[in-house]
Design an enzyme around this catalytic site. Structure first.
Site, PDB file in Angstrom:
ATOM      1  CD  GLN A  88     -35.126 -72.668  89.789  1.00 38.08           C
ATOM      2  OE1 GLN A  88     -34.985 -71.464  89.867  1.00 38.08           O
ATOM      3  NE2 GLN A  88     -36.816 -72.229  90.350  1.00 38.08           N
ATOM      4  CB  SER A  89     -32.028 -74.866  83.109  1.00 37.86           C
ATOM      5  OG  SER A  89     -31.086 -75.082  82.136  1.00 37.86           O
TER       6      SER A  89
END
Ligand SMILES: *Cc1c(COP(=O)(O)O)cnc(C)c1O
Length: 331
Positions: A88-89
């Site tokens: 989920q960067s």
């Protein structure tokens, strides 16, 4: 009273001459948060700088950093951007967005497991056309990054690898520039509080305060690592900024305190805490501002605690620098 560093004028000229992608259009808004202030029982004037509201690629602090890093990749003749981060960067998502608009390929090395149904940032990565490769742990990321670059070169491509968070000296210039943007909008606040991890945001803000000669105290709030290791990263980034700005990097790094608060990590990266849940709720219910569980809610929780305990005096002005991450709410 102002206290600048030797060569500050040159530094600002050098900064102004650095190539930049036009993805940070105009200024992000700064406004007060009077209802949150009341909810905290009064205290200092609360301002917020809305880097969550940068239009490009769903916004956030990575846009400011990649404006410089992306321009440099473009100038070097790259046709492929390769970077790394969590599944989920936010950084990976903005890198994929930059690659899309430059007509480049994007390879993302994500630590974690491939989601069955991608959500939030992972969904946007797919929509943006990025190729995502998964590794099991953070420790495997850099080797996979280099392997992806080697493979791209064997395929006849021209890859550029972008380190975690684009927190290079060049990327941090985005936040040196942002200090100038802030000063065109408001008087220098007494304190800035923001979420910080790979260090580029804080390196830029701290160096920016020194170059602009303001005494604003910058407090970075860690979502994961101990304060000492983040502070070391920040110092190294600032030292590396010296040559780009034509000033002594060591002098620049020593010009202002590097203040990292690691008391709000709770049970770890991405795990909500009672304090971060409260911050998320209060910001939404009183200001319709959305903070995320991984980064910005913990930073806001730290700010709220400092206000409630009187660590930040009532006569002060504190600016919460919202670094984005709101996409993560939909993970
Ligand atoms: C990456 C990120 C940070 C951390 O910034 P660094 O420059 O890496 O220290 C903070 N907040 C959000 C929302 C981020 O995505």
């Amino acid at each position: 009273m102002t206290r600048t560093i030797p060569g500050a004028r040159t530094a600002l000229d050098r900064l102004g001459a650095l190539p930049m992608l036009p993805i940070v259009a105009g200024q992000t808004p700064i406004h007060e948060m009077p209802r949150l202030r009341t909810a905290l029982g009064g205290g200092p004037t609360l301002l917020i700088k809305r880097d969550d509201a940068i239009p490009f690629g769903f916004g956030g602090n990575k846009v400011r950093k990649l404006a410089y890093v992306g321009a440099d990749a473009l100038a070097s003749g790259a046709d492929t951007l390769i970077t790394t981060g969590g599944v989920q960067s936010n950084h990976a998502r903005v890198t994929a967005a930059v690659a899309a608009t430059l007509g480049m390929r994007c390879v993302l090395i994500a630590n974690g497991t491939r989601p069955e149904r991608p959500t939030a940032n992972a969904l946007l990565d797919a929509l943006l056309g990025a190729e995502v490769r998964y590794v099991a742990s953070r420790e495997e990321r850099n080797a996979a990054l280099e392997a992806a670059a080697d493979q791209a070169r064997r395929d006849g491509r021209v890859p550029v690898t972008i380190p975690l968070g684009a927190s290079t000296p060049l990327g941090a210039m985005g936040y040196v520039r942002a200090v100038g943007e802030m000063l065109a909008q408001v008087a220098p606040p007494d304190v800035i509080v923001h979420a910080g991890s790979s260090g580029g945001t804080q390196a830029g803000l701290v160096a920016g305060c020194a170059i602009h000669g303001i005494e604003t105290r910058v407090i970075g709030v860690s979502p994961d690592d101990p304060a000492t290791s983040i502070a070391t990263r920040i110092r190294d980034i600032i030292v590396g900024m010296g040559p780009l700005l034509g000033v002594d990097g060591a002098v620049l790094a020593a010009a202002r305190p590097i203040d990292v608060n690691d008391a709000f990590i709770g049970d770890g990266y991405g795990v909500p805490s009672d304090a971060s849940r409260e911050a998320l709720q209060l910001a939404a219910r009183h200001e319709a501002v959305f903070v995320d569980n991984t980064y910005t809610a913990k930073a806001l929780a730290a700010l709220m605690a400092a206000v409630r305990t009187g660590q930040i005096p009532a006569a002060a002005t504190v600016l919460f620098w919202h670094t984005g991450g709101q996409v993560g709410i939909f993970a």
